[in-house]
Write a protein that holds these residues in place. Structure first.
Motif, PDB file in Angstrom:
ATOM      1  N   ILE A   1       0.855  -1.191   0.000  1.00 40.39           N
ATOM      2  CA  ILE A   1       0.000   0.000   0.000  1.00 40.39           C
ATOM      3  C   ILE A   1       0.888   1.237   0.000  1.00 40.39           C
ATOM      4  CG2 ILE A   1      -1.806   1.284   1.235  1.00 40.39           C
ATOM      5  CD1 ILE A   1      -2.581  -1.402   2.581  1.00 40.39           C
ATOM      6  N   VAL A   2       0.509   2.233  -0.787  1.00 33.92           N
ATOM      7  CA  VAL A   2       1.234   3.499  -0.835  1.00 33.92           C
ATOM      8  C   VAL A   2       0.278   4.630  -0.468  1.00 33.92           C
ATOM      9  CG1 VAL A   2       2.410   5.163  -2.321  1.00 33.92           C
ATOM     10  CG2 VAL A   2       2.888   2.718  -2.570  1.00 33.92           C
ATOM     11  N   ILE A   3       0.699   5.486   0.475  1.00 34.79           N
ATOM     12  CA  ILE A   3      -0.066   6.687   0.820  1.00 34.79           C
ATOM     13  C   ILE A   3       0.663   7.862   0.183  1.00 34.79           C
ATOM     14  CG2 ILE A   3      -1.101   8.038   2.674  1.00 34.79           C
ATOM     15  CD1 ILE A   3      -0.663   5.656   4.543  1.00 34.79           C
ATOM     16  N   ASN A   4       0.033   8.471  -0.783  1.00 36.06           N
ATOM     17  CA  ASN A   4       0.677   9.505  -1.579  1.00 36.06           C
ATOM     18  C   ASN A   4       0.394  10.890  -1.010  1.00 36.06           C
ATOM     19  OD1 ASN A   4       1.851  11.058  -3.592  1.00 36.06           O
ATOM     20  ND2 ASN A   4       0.091  10.881  -4.947  1.00 36.06           N
ATOM     21  N   CYS A   5       1.386  11.434  -0.305  1.00 33.36           N
ATOM     22  CA  CYS A   5       1.285  12.778   0.287  1.00 33.36           C
ATOM     23  C   CYS A   5       2.350  13.673  -0.319  1.00 33.36           C
ATOM     24  CB  CYS A   5       1.459  12.695   1.799  1.00 33.36           C
ATOM     25  SG  CYS A   5       0.380  11.509   2.627  1.00 33.36           S
ATOM     26  N   CYS A   6       2.463  13.645  -1.644  1.00 38.53           N
ATOM     27  CA  CYS A   6       3.578  14.306  -2.330  1.00 38.53           C
ATOM     28  C   CYS A   6       3.341  15.786  -2.581  1.00 38.53           C
ATOM     29  CB  CYS A   6       3.875  13.601  -3.645  1.00 38.53           C
ATOM     30  SG  CYS A   6       2.578  13.770  -4.886  1.00 38.53           S
ATOM     31  N   GLY A   7       2.167  16.303  -2.212  1.00 35.82           N
ATOM     32  CA  GLY A   7       1.906  17.730  -2.383  1.00 35.82           C
ATOM     33  C   GLY A   7       1.950  18.169  -3.834  1.00 35.82           C
ATOM     34  N   PHE A   8       2.631  19.272  -4.089  1.00 35.32           N
ATOM     35  CA  PHE A   8       2.677  19.855  -5.427  1.00 35.32           C
ATOM     36  C   PHE A   8       3.337  18.929  -6.443  1.00 35.32           C
ATOM     37  CE2 PHE A   8       4.810  22.831  -8.496  1.00 35.32           C
ATOM     38  CZ  PHE A   8       3.651  23.165  -9.174  1.00 35.32           C
ATOM     39  N   ALA A   9       4.175  17.988  -5.978  1.00 35.15           N
ATOM     40  CA  ALA A   9       4.841  17.049  -6.881  1.00 35.15           C
ATOM     41  C   ALA A   9       3.856  16.138  -7.604  1.00 35.15           C
ATOM     42  CB  ALA A   9       5.862  16.204  -6.119  1.00 35.15           C
ATOM     43  N   ALA A  10       2.588  16.122  -7.170  1.00 34.37           N
ATOM     44  CA  ALA A  10       1.574  15.301  -7.843  1.00 34.37           C
ATOM     45  C   ALA A  10       1.389  15.713  -9.293  1.00 34.37           C
ATOM     46  CB  ALA A  10       0.244  15.396  -7.099  1.00 34.37           C
ATOM     47  N   LEU A  11       1.737  16.960  -9.601  1.00 38.10           N
ATOM     48  CA  LEU A  11       1.633  17.438 -10.980  1.00 38.10           C
ATOM     49  C   LEU A  11       2.438  16.542 -11.919  1.00 38.10           C
ATOM     50  CD1 LEU A  11       0.563  19.746 -12.830  1.00 38.10           C
ATOM     51  CD2 LEU A  11       2.714  20.941 -12.382  1.00 38.10           C
ATOM     52  N   ASP A  12       3.634  16.149 -11.488  1.00 36.97           N
ATOM     53  CA  ASP A  12       4.483  15.296 -12.314  1.00 36.97           C
ATOM     54  C   ASP A  12       4.343  13.818 -11.956  1.00 36.97           C
ATOM     55  OD1 ASP A  12       5.674  17.447 -13.748  1.00 36.97           O
ATOM     56  OD2 ASP A  12       6.966  17.852 -12.022  1.00 36.97           O
ATOM     57  N   LEU A  13       4.260  13.519 -10.664  1.00 39.23           N
ATOM     58  CA  LEU A  13       4.265  12.119 -10.238  1.00 39.23           C
ATOM     59  C   LEU A  13       3.057  11.350 -10.735  1.00 39.23           C
ATOM     60  CD1 LEU A  13       5.518   9.828  -8.608  1.00 39.23           C
ATOM     61  CD2 LEU A  13       4.329  10.706  -6.580  1.00 39.23           C
ATOM     62  N   VAL A  14       1.873  11.944 -10.622  1.00 43.02           N
ATOM     63  CA  VAL A  14       0.660  11.242 -11.065  1.00 43.02           C
ATOM     64  C   VAL A  14      -0.057  11.998 -12.180  1.00 43.02           C
ATOM     65  CG1 VAL A  14       0.333  10.048  -8.880  1.00 43.02           C
ATOM     66  CG2 VAL A  14      -0.716  12.283  -9.197  1.00 43.02           C
ATOM     67  N   GLY A  15       0.573  13.031 -12.716  1.00 45.91           N
ATOM     68  CA  GLY A  15      -0.019  13.776 -13.828  1.00 45.91           C
ATOM     69  C   GLY A  15      -1.310  14.474 -13.475  1.00 45.91           C
ATOM     70  N   ASP A  16      -1.411  14.934 -12.243  1.00 42.24           N
ATOM     71  CA  ASP A  16      -2.641  15.585 -11.788  1.00 42.24           C
ATOM     72  C   ASP A  16      -2.629  17.056 -12.207  1.00 42.24           C
ATOM     73  OD1 ASP A  16      -4.854  16.595 -10.496  1.00 42.24           O
ATOM     74  OD2 ASP A  16      -4.489  15.501  -8.635  1.00 42.24           O
ATOM     75  N   LYS A  17      -3.374  17.372 -13.242  1.00 45.35           N
ATOM     76  CA  LYS A  17      -3.402  18.738 -13.774  1.00 45.35           C
ATOM     77  C   LYS A  17      -4.249  19.688 -12.922  1.00 45.35           C
ATOM     78  CE  LYS A  17      -0.943  17.334 -17.234  1.00 45.35           C
ATOM     79  NZ  LYS A  17       0.522  17.618 -17.238  1.00 45.35           N
ATOM     80  N   LYS A  18      -4.933  19.143 -11.918  1.00 42.62           N
ATOM     81  CA  LYS A  18      -5.719  19.996 -11.036  1.00 42.62           C
ATOM     82  C   LYS A  18      -4.859  20.649  -9.951  1.00 42.62           C
ATOM     83  CE  LYS A  18     -10.196  17.640 -11.462  1.00 42.62           C
ATOM     84  NZ  LYS A  18     -11.293  16.973 -10.697  1.00 42.62           N
ATOM     85  N   VAL A  19      -3.626  20.204  -9.809  1.00 42.85           N
ATOM     86  CA  VAL A  19      -2.740  20.740  -8.782  1.00 42.85           C
ATOM     87  C   VAL A  19      -2.041  21.990  -9.305  1.00 42.85           C
ATOM     88  CG1 VAL A  19      -0.763  20.272  -7.280  1.00 42.85           C
ATOM     89  CG2 VAL A  19      -2.368  18.448  -7.831  1.00 42.85           C
ATOM     90  N   TYR A  20      -1.993  23.019  -8.504  1.00 42.48           N
ATOM     91  CA  TYR A  20      -1.301  24.241  -8.901  1.00 42.48           C
ATOM     92  C   TYR A  20      -0.698  24.888  -7.652  1.00 42.48           C
ATOM     93  CZ  TYR A  20      -5.575  26.467  -7.159  1.00 42.48           C
ATOM     94  OH  TYR A  20      -6.624  26.866  -6.378  1.00 42.48           O
ATOM     95  N   PRO A  21       0.352  25.685  -7.844  1.00 40.09           N
ATOM     96  CA  PRO A  21       0.973  26.328  -6.689  1.00 40.09           C
ATOM     97  C   PRO A  21       0.366  27.685  -6.375  1.00 40.09           C
ATOM     98  CG  PRO A  21       2.313  26.732  -8.621  1.00 40.09           C
ATOM     99  CD  PRO A  21       1.120  25.918  -9.084  1.00 40.09           C
ATOM    100  N   ILE A  22       0.291  27.989  -5.102  1.00 40.38           N
ATOM    101  CA  ILE A  22       0.053  29.355  -4.658  1.00 40.38           C
ATOM    102  C   ILE A  22       1.260  29.735  -3.808  1.00 40.38           C
ATOM    103  CG2 ILE A  22      -1.303  30.886  -3.204  1.00 40.38           C
ATOM    104  CD1 ILE A  22      -3.784  29.615  -4.171  1.00 40.38           C
ATOM    105  N   ARG A  23       2.054  30.615  -4.352  1.00 39.16           N
ATOM    106  CA  ARG A  23       3.297  30.982  -3.686  1.00 39.16           C
ATOM    107  C   ARG A  23       3.032  31.848  -2.463  1.00 39.16           C
ATOM    108  NH1 ARG A  23       6.764  35.143  -3.504  1.00 39.16           N
ATOM    109  NH2 ARG A  23       9.018  34.707  -3.366  1.00 39.16           N
ATOM    110  N   GLY A  24       3.734  31.537  -1.390  1.00 41.59           N
ATOM    111  CA  GLY A  24       3.646  32.338  -0.184  1.00 41.59           C
ATOM    112  C   GLY A  24       5.023  32.839   0.219  1.00 41.59           C
ATOM    113  N   GLN A  25       5.064  33.938   0.931  1.00 42.13           N
ATOM    114  CA  GLN A  25       6.327  34.461   1.428  1.00 42.13           C
ATOM    115  C   GLN A  25       6.106  35.062   2.812  1.00 42.13           C
ATOM    116  OE1 GLN A  25       8.977  36.260  -1.423  1.00 42.13           O
ATOM    117  NE2 GLN A  25       9.658  37.819   0.026  1.00 42.13           N
ATOM    118  N   LEU A  26       7.067  34.856   3.708  1.00 40.33           N
ATOM    119  CA  LEU A  26       6.977  35.311   5.089  1.00 40.33           C
ATOM    120  C   LEU A  26       8.243  36.045   5.492  1.00 40.33           C
ATOM    121  CD1 LEU A  26       5.816  31.934   6.704  1.00 40.33           C
ATOM    122  CD2 LEU A  26       4.323  33.767   5.894  1.00 40.33           C
TER     123      LEU A  26
END
Length: 334
Positions: free
Chosen positions: A176-201
């Motif tokens: 079993i694999v639990i996929n918590c790869c965050g933004f990397a899902a764009l490439d890892l699983v080809g999820d085109k619904k994932v996008y970044p919102i850049r933050g700065q502190l």
């Protein structure tokens, strides 16, 4: 023995891994990630527990509320325990202010929450039409994540620094694999619904500031034990992880205009990162087949800027799906 892999070592991955250990002590659990600790996006989080429906779209309000309540129960339990110092979780009173009358979930979940009157907003020198005062939890991730990691390893969990290019790589190695790869899902699983919102502190030394402030203009103060976090920005589809000096200057200008009590605060650090957003956050299972092998996948990513607030709640749901995968695994062996 069932072999379980968690991809990703941010707050969502660590939460999923520790809950999995709790639920299935007979299984072996390994975290595989290309980045750990201060290299993760979670490491830069301000850590304010801020339940809201505003930035979590595509999911039913009932589900979002369930996730927030579950996470709240987790954090307040730690904040009121002997582990408060080690986990870096504390109860802090503060104020949220907005130009529009939003559905403030603070009033539903946090402690001693009440609407701010026009007079109170004026006394606080907050130029907003609506506001709420409440006591919520602040999680200092630089303490909480190492505590989770320590707990995970003490209970037999293992780590591997590795970049996974394709989930099929793990077929045959794990059940079993639990996929918590965050933004990397764009490439890892080809999820085109994932996008970044850049933050700065910006981090400053200002020990005289004891309360947090959150505004609808993305300007906020979050006090930690050794600094005050000042933010911020929400830059959709900006892929830069480098600190922008102009943005830091803008953050400080906005913050000092709203909060003149920052005068004299010494800047001690800056941070920029990409929040992994998805509408809705992906909490679901999937079966992959590779060379005749069945790989059971549970996805848990896409939390955006709400990783701290949602992580424990979504991870509980994800581990429920892991249990379904465990049952499928048992059935396939009969």
């Amino acid at each position: 023995m069932v072999k379980i892999c968690v991809i990703g070592a941010g707050i969502v991955g660590l939460s999923s891994a520790t809950i999995t250990q709790d639920r299935f002590p007979e299984a072996t659990v390994k975290i595989i990630a290309d980045r750990f600790g201060n290299d993760t996006t979670s490491w830069g989080a301000g850590g304010l527990f801020r339940p809201s429906l505003k930035h979590i779209t595509g999911t039913s309000p009932q589900t979002v509320r369930k996730w927030c309540h579950a996470s709240w129960d987790r954090y307040i339990g730690l904040a009121q325990s002997s582990l408060a110092k080690e986990t870096g979780i504390s109860l802090v009173t503060g104020f949220v202010a907005s130009r529009e009358n939003e559905d403030f979930m603070f009033k539903e979940i946090t402690i001693n929450a009440h609407d701010l009157s026009k007079t109170e907003l004026k006394r606080l020198q907050l130029p907003y039409n609506f506001g709420v005062s409440c006591t919520t939890v602040i999680t200092e991730v630089t303490k909480y994540m190492p505590w989770l990691m320590k707990r995970f390893q003490e209970r037999g969990g293992t780590l591997e620094q590795r970049t996974i290019k394709n989930l099929n790589e793990l077929a045959g190695e794990f059940d079993i694999v639990i996929n918590c790869c965050g933004f990397a899902a764009l490439d890892l699983v080809g999820d085109k619904k994932v996008y970044p919102i850049r933050g700065q502190l910006v981090k400053v030394k200002a020990p005289w500031i004891k309360h947090w402030y959150l505004t609808s203009d993305n300007t906020y103060l979050i006090p930690h034990c050794d600094c005050v976090i000042i933010g911020g920005c929400r830059q959709k589809n900006n892929f830069s992880t480098s600190v922008d000096p102009e943005m830091s200057a803008d953050i400080m200008m906005r913050a000092k205009k709203l909060f003149p009590q920052l005068e004299g605060a010494e800047v001690i650090g800056e941070w920029a990162g990409l929040r992994p957003c998805r509408s809705p956050p992906r909490i679901e299972k999937e079966f992959l087949f590779s060379q005749g092998r069945k790989l059971r996948i549970v996805h848990n990513y896409g939390h955006g800027a709400n990783g701290i607030t949602l992580s424990w709640g979504t991870s509980l749901d994800a581990v429920d799906l892991v249990e379904e995968c465990m049952n499928d695994l048992r059935t396939s062996k009969l």
